[in-house]
Design a protein around this motif. Structure first.
Motif, short mmCIF file in Angstrom:
data_model
loop_
_atom_site.label_atom_id
_atom_site.label_comp_id
_atom_site.label_asym_id
_atom_site.label_seq_id
_atom_site.Cartn_x
_atom_site.Cartn_y
_atom_site.Cartn_z
N LEU A 119 28.62 32.79 40.52
CA LEU A 119 30.18 31.87 41.56
C LEU A 119 30.65 31.83 42.70
CD1 LEU A 119 31.30 32.34 37.81
CD2 LEU A 119 29.16 30.53 38.38
N LEU A 120 31.12 30.87 43.14
CA LEU A 120 31.93 30.67 44.76
C LEU A 120 32.77 30.03 44.06
CD1 LEU A 120 32.11 33.01 47.29
CD2 LEU A 120 30.88 30.49 47.92
N LEU B 193 40.41 37.43 35.30
CA LEU B 193 39.27 37.71 36.78
C LEU B 193 39.67 37.19 38.28
CD1 LEU B 193 36.81 35.15 35.76
CD2 LEU B 193 36.62 37.85 35.22
N ARG B 194 40.23 38.23 39.25
CA ARG B 194 40.58 37.95 40.21
C ARG B 194 39.71 38.11 41.27
NH1 ARG B 194 44.51 44.03 39.72
NH2 ARG B 194 45.67 42.88 37.81
N VAL B 195 40.55 36.65 41.69
CA VAL B 195 39.18 35.87 42.90
C VAL B 195 39.75 36.55 44.42
CG1 VAL B 195 38.25 33.81 43.81
CG2 VAL B 195 38.90 34.02 41.63
N LYS B 196 39.37 36.77 45.04
CA LYS B 196 40.17 37.18 47.01
C LYS B 196 39.19 35.89 47.55
CE LYS B 196 36.07 40.20 48.25
NZ LYS B 196 35.63 41.01 48.66
N ARG B 197 39.88 36.14 48.33
CA ARG B 197 39.95 34.70 49.49
C ARG B 197 38.49 34.19 50.07
NH1 ARG B 197 43.51 32.19 51.00
NH2 ARG B 197 46.19 33.10 51.67
N PRO B 198 37.97 35.06 50.10
CA PRO B 198 36.03 34.32 50.32
C PRO B 198 35.88 34.13 49.39
CG PRO B 198 36.67 36.71 51.26
CD PRO B 198 37.63 36.39 50.64
N GLY B 199 36.22 33.62 48.07
CA GLY B 199 36.26 33.17 46.67
C GLY B 199 35.19 33.81 46.06
N ASP C 21 38.17 23.51 38.45
CA ASP C 21 37.24 23.94 39.54
C ASP C 21 36.08 23.99 39.21
OD1 ASP C 21 37.25 26.50 41.29
OD2 ASP C 21 36.45 24.57 41.94
N LYS C 22 34.53 23.86 39.36
CA LYS C 22 33.65 23.74 39.13
C LYS C 22 33.19 25.41 38.76
CE LYS C 22 28.49 22.32 39.80
NZ LYS C 22 28.40 23.61 39.28
N ALA C 23 33.83 25.83 39.14
CA ALA C 23 33.10 27.34 38.94
C ALA C 23 34.10 27.77 38.19
CB ALA C 23 33.57 28.26 40.59
N VAL C 24 35.30 27.18 37.54
CA VAL C 24 35.65 27.90 35.99
C VAL C 24 35.53 26.88 34.94
CG1 VAL C 24 38.32 27.33 35.96
CG2 VAL C 24 37.88 28.50 37.57
N ARG C 25 35.14 26.44 35.70
CA ARG C 25 34.56 25.31 34.60
C ARG C 25 33.11 25.93 33.95
NH1 ARG C 25 34.99 19.97 37.10
NH2 ARG C 25 33.23 20.11 37.06
N ASP C 26 31.88 26.24 35.12
CA ASP C 26 31.06 27.59 34.78
C ASP C 26 31.19 28.43 34.42
OD1 ASP C 26 29.36 25.58 36.11
OD2 ASP C 26 29.04 26.43 37.59
N GLU D 219 44.46 34.72 40.54
CA GLU D 219 44.26 35.39 38.54
C GLU D 219 43.56 33.88 38.13
OE1 GLU D 219 46.02 39.22 37.75
OE2 GLU D 219 46.08 37.10 37.04
N ILE D 220 42.58 34.01 37.55
CA ILE D 220 41.92 33.56 36.22
C ILE D 220 41.87 33.77 35.03
CG2 ILE D 220 39.58 31.90 35.74
CD1 ILE D 220 38.87 31.97 38.32
N GLY D 221 42.58 33.59 33.68
CA GLY D 221 43.15 34.10 32.77
C GLY D 221 42.08 33.53 31.92
N LEU D 222 41.34 34.17 31.25
CA LEU D 222 40.54 33.41 29.81
C LEU D 222 41.14 34.43 28.89
CD1 LEU D 222 38.06 33.85 32.00
CD2 LEU D 222 38.05 31.59 30.53
N THR D 223 41.67 33.66 27.48
CA THR D 223 42.12 34.22 26.35
C THR D 223 40.90 33.26 25.48
OG1 THR D 223 44.01 33.33 26.34
CG2 THR D 223 43.96 34.32 24.71
N PHE D 224 40.75 34.53 24.38
CA PHE D 224 39.85 34.13 23.90
C PHE D 224 40.82 34.10 21.86
CE2 PHE D 224 38.09 35.84 26.82
CZ PHE D 224 36.61 35.34 27.10
#
Length: 160
Positions: free
Chosen positions: A5-6, A65-71, A16-21, A52-57
């Motif tokens: 995923l990028l 998920l910590r996403v750095k600058r390159p993606g 964002d498509k990657a977040v949905r994926d 950060e992308i936070g997912l609560t279950f």
């Protein structure tokens, strides 16, 4: 073939498509995210800028998920603890690892949640003291009614 995923760092959002994926891969792995939050602020740790992308279950466990600058994802936190990944190049397998870690730690997490003490706001009043007084008054009235019924029964019984 490794599924990677990028993420678009600058335009990272819930749509964002990657977040949905990511959400879709978690569902396939057996963990249904109840909410997905994307932090709009850029943070910095150990010289790395990330978002950060936070997912609560449904069981209240949280994966960040910590996403750095390159993606790409550089760090995964499960319930505020860093989780090491064996399959960091294949995101689908990595998500499977995260779900397994969630399953392994579910009972300990639930115990921790049950022990957590929640303080009521100072302005909030509970009805417990008034309810207790009402129930005590009801109990006393029932005791009196039982005593009266016993007296009437004793008067009606023939003396032998």
């Amino acid at each position: 073939m490794a599924a990677n995923l990028l993420f678009s760092f600058d335009d990272l959002s819930r749509k964002d498509k990657a977040v949905r994926d990511v959400e879709k891969y978690f569902r396939r792995a057996g963990a249904n995210p109840v909410s997905v939050d994307v932090d709009s602020r850029v943070k910095r740790t150990s010289g790395v800028s990330y978002r950060e992308i936070g997912l609560t279950f449904s069981d209240s466990q949280v994966v960040k998920l910590r996403v750095k600058r390159p993606g790409d994802i550089f760090q995964v936190l499960l319930n505020r603890k860093v989780v090491p990944m064996a399959n960091q190049d294949d995101h689908v397998k990595a998500i499977g690892e995260i779900v397994q870690a969630m399953d392994r730690g579910r009972t300990a997490f639930q115990k921790r949640l049950s022990r957590a003490r929640v303080e009521l706001p100072k302005r909030m009043k509970t009805a417990a003291p008034r309810m207790e007084k009402r129930l005590e008054a009801k109990r006393d009235a029932l005791r009196e009614a039982v005593d009266d019924a016993r007296q009437q029964l004793a008067e009606l019984r023939p003396v032998s």
